[in-house]
Write a protein that holds these residues in place. Sequence first.
Motif: not given
Length: 165
Positions: A83-88
Amino acid sequence: MRKSGNPSSHEPDREPRAQFAALPWRVGPVGEVEVLLITSRETHRWVIPKGWPIKGKSSSKSAAQEAFEEAGVQGKVGKKPFGGYAYDKRLKNGRLQRVRVAVFPLQVENEAETYLELGQREKLWLPPSEAARKVDEPELMVLLATFHPDQPDGPKAKPPANEPG
């Protein structure tokens, strides 16, 4: 008027950069799957070990290297992200950079007594559902809440081996 070459430090760069993360996991003393969270060094938020690509290493090996440097854990890393995720991410120059993180399962076989970032972070082993409630990133919350080692592309759970005696 703002020049196009000088974006505001409050706006993330449009082109996301890639990072690789490990989700360290183990079968705990009572047979329950546990995952490892660590604190970030600057904001002390609960996160999983992650970092930028490492030259000469595959994405999964980069994730495993980050897990060792940041949390002192070693083991069997999955070859594919589950899986994966995004962030700043706030960069040293103050700008925000959008980052897309690929997450690789890491079945922990060893916890080192000394490692690069020892003393700079806290570590916490928890069941995945509890870990999900401690992180800030919504996509990471979902990954943690639904994590099970027997899912596709994840390693199969093995109970701890009995010590000979």
